[in-house]
Design an enzyme around this catalytic site. Structure first.
Site, PDB file in Angstrom:
ATOM      1  CG  HIS A   1      93.982 -77.816  -0.320  1.00 14.24           C
ATOM      2  ND1 HIS A   1      94.221 -77.336  -1.661  1.00 14.24           N
ATOM      3  CD2 HIS A   1      93.066 -79.101  -0.620  1.00 14.24           C
ATOM      4  CE1 HIS A   1      93.592 -77.990  -2.425  1.00 14.24           C
ATOM      5  NE2 HIS A   1      92.981 -78.870  -1.908  1.00 14.24           N
TER       6      HIS A   1
ATOM      7  CG  ASP B   1      90.229 -80.636  -0.520  1.00 15.74           C
ATOM      8  OD1 ASP B   1      90.269 -80.273  -1.657  1.00 15.74           O
ATOM      9  OD2 ASP B   1      90.591 -81.185   0.176  1.00 15.74           O
TER      10      ASP B   1
ATOM     11  CG  MET C   1      84.798 -82.614  -1.980  1.00 15.03           C
ATOM     12  SD  MET C   1      85.105 -83.996  -1.348  1.00 15.03           S
ATOM     13  CE  MET C   1      86.949 -83.957  -1.024  1.00 15.03           C
TER      14      MET C   1
ATOM     15  CG  HIS D   1      90.573 -78.533  -5.041  1.00 11.32           C
ATOM     16  ND1 HIS D   1      91.069 -79.731  -4.610  1.00 11.32           N
ATOM     17  CD2 HIS D   1      90.182 -78.678  -6.402  1.00 11.32           C
ATOM     18  CE1 HIS D   1      90.973 -80.643  -5.797  1.00 11.32           C
ATOM     19  NE2 HIS D   1      90.463 -79.997  -6.826  1.00 11.32           N
TER      20      HIS D   1
ATOM     21  N   GLY E   1      87.669 -86.529  -4.419  1.00 15.03           N
ATOM     22  CA  GLY E   1      86.519 -86.919  -3.757  1.00 15.03           C
ATOM     23  C   GLY E   1      87.015 -87.407  -2.229  1.00 15.03           C
ATOM     24  CG  PHE E   2      86.485 -90.222  -0.879  1.00 12.21           C
ATOM     25  CD1 PHE E   2      85.768 -90.132   0.041  1.00 12.21           C
ATOM     26  CD2 PHE E   2      86.237 -90.554  -2.075  1.00 12.21           C
ATOM     27  CE1 PHE E   2      84.294 -90.378  -0.109  1.00 12.21           C
ATOM     28  CE2 PHE E   2      84.884 -90.767  -2.439  1.00 12.21           C
ATOM     29  CZ  PHE E   2      83.941 -90.719  -1.622  1.00 12.21           C
TER      30      PHE E   2
ATOM     31  N   GLY F   1      93.156 -89.406   2.240  1.00 10.87           N
ATOM     32  CA  GLY F   1      93.764 -91.073   2.437  1.00 10.87           C
ATOM     33  C   GLY F   1      93.971 -91.968   1.311  1.00 10.87           C
TER      34      GLY F   1
ATOM     35  N   GLY G   1      96.891 -85.047  -3.374  1.00 12.66           N
ATOM     36  CA  GLY G   1      96.568 -86.411  -3.018  1.00 12.66           C
ATOM     37  C   GLY G   1      97.599 -87.390  -2.871  1.00 12.66           C
ATOM     38  N   GLY G   2      97.617 -87.923  -1.622  1.00  8.75           N
ATOM     39  CA  GLY G   2      98.573 -89.056  -1.221  1.00  8.75           C
ATOM     40  C   GLY G   2      99.888 -88.604  -1.017  1.00  8.75           C
TER      41      GLY G   2
ATOM     42  CB  SER H   1      95.517 -88.697   5.712  1.00 10.69           C
ATOM     43  OG  SER H   1      96.050 -88.821   4.463  1.00 10.69           O
TER      44      SER H   1
HETATM   45  C1  DX5 Z   1      90.816 -84.983  -2.299  1.00 11.58           C
HETATM   46  C2  DX5 Z   1      91.072 -83.704  -2.163  1.00 11.58           C
HETATM   47  C3  DX5 Z   1      92.497 -83.592  -1.229  1.00 11.58           C
HETATM   48  C4  DX5 Z   1      92.564 -84.436   0.109  1.00 11.58           C
HETATM   49  C5  DX5 Z   1      94.037 -84.769   0.032  1.00 11.58           C
HETATM   50  O1  DX5 Z   1      89.890 -84.995  -3.348  1.00 11.58           O
HETATM   51  O2  DX5 Z   1      91.255 -82.468  -2.968  1.00 11.58           O
HETATM   52  O3  DX5 Z   1      92.902 -82.366  -1.106  1.00 11.58           O
HETATM   53  O4  DX5 Z   1      92.287 -83.655   1.271  1.00 11.58           O
HETATM   54  O5  DX5 Z   1      94.000 -86.037   1.009  1.00 11.58           O
HETATM   55  P1  DX5 Z   1      95.199 -86.695   1.429  1.00 11.58           P
HETATM   56  O6  DX5 Z   1      96.588 -85.900   1.543  1.00 11.58           O
HETATM   57  O7  DX5 Z   1      95.066 -87.351   2.461  1.00 11.58           O
HETATM   58  O8  DX5 Z   1      95.402 -87.710   0.020  1.00 11.58           O
HETATM   59 ZN    ZN Z   2      91.996 -80.667  -2.716  1.00 13.81          ZN
END
Ligand code: DX5
Ligand code: ZN
Length: 215
Positions: free
Chosen positions: A33, A35, A37, A66, A144-145, A147, A178-179, A200
């Site tokens: 995956h 990402d 941004m 993504h 966006g992030f 963790g 996410g999470g 993470s």
């Molecule tokens: C967040 C990203 C995710 C991110 C998920 O905006 O789209 O793909 O890497 O990270 P974790 O699994 O740490 O929530």
């Molecule tokens: Zn993503």
């Protein structure tokens, strides 16, 4: 169908990239995956197309891109050329009349197309598109992030979407991002998810063991 695991390389340890990628390749994960941004659609900047090209040379994993960008029509071309297999863009980033033309362009390039919704967007908005996309991505955190903590409402959205997809006779996949950890992965699998993204959780421990624990 068994679940597809898509480790998010946003959380990869970039001080040790080569060995992390080797470990990822041997982990049993099916997808990578990636990402993207732009600092506008989300308040963070990640990586551009050259890193994806490098990852294509270093890994045969399916490239799940993504796009968290304000101009997905432009960046879809950029990342398809760089080696994406699947391009997922955000429902919130495009005016509705531009959604189907972008899907068409992605399919014309021989790639798969996905659409994503943020935690505040209802699954209802996807109803007109159930037979147009190859994948629907439910964000279980604000994009966006890495963790962040999983939003529990995502499991309900996965179950709703599973029902909608079945009723429409669509074969599209449902992905969650996410999470995701061992506990939230189990909840999402129960709700009917097909693809689990995890950043993470996967890269902060033995990658192979983490991938196995999500199945
Ligand atoms: C967040 C990203 C995710 C991110 C998920 O905006 O789209 O793909 O890497 O990270 P974790 O699994 O740490 O929530
Ligand atoms: Zn993503």
């Amino acid at each position: 169908m068994s679940v597809i695991i898509a480790p998010s390389v946003l959380s990869l340890d970039y001080s040790d990239t080569a060995s992390q990628l080797k470990e990822l390749n041997a982990s049993g994960a099916e997808w990578m995956h990636y990402d993207v941004m732009d600092g506008c659609f989300v308040p963070n900047i990640s990586f551009g197309p050259d890193i994806l090209k490098a990852f294509c040379r270093a890994s045969d994993l399916y490239k799940d891109v993504h796009l968290m960008v304000q101009d997905p029509s432009y960046y879809a071309d950029v990342f398809m050329k760089a080696g994406a297999d699947l391009i997922t863009f955000h429902y919130e980033a495009l005016e509705p009349q531009k959604i189907l033309p972008l899907v068409q362009k992605i399919h014309d390039n021989g790639k798969k197309a996905g659409i994503s919704i943020k935690p505040g967007t209802s699954t209802e908005v996807l109803k007109p598109y159930l037979n147009d996309f190859d994948l629907f991505l439910i964000m279980s955190v604000e994009p966006g992030f890495g963790g962040q903590s999983f939003h529990m409402e995502a499991t309900e959205k996965i179950a709703q979407l599973r029902k909608m997809i079945q009723e429409a006779g669509s074969t599209a996949l449902i992905e969650v991002d996410g999470g995701i950890n061992q506990e939230t992965a189990a909840l999402c699998r129960q709700a009917g998810v097909d693809v689990l993204v995890a950043g993470s959780y996967v890269f902060k421990r033995d990658i192979h063991k983490a991938v196995e624990s999500l199945r």
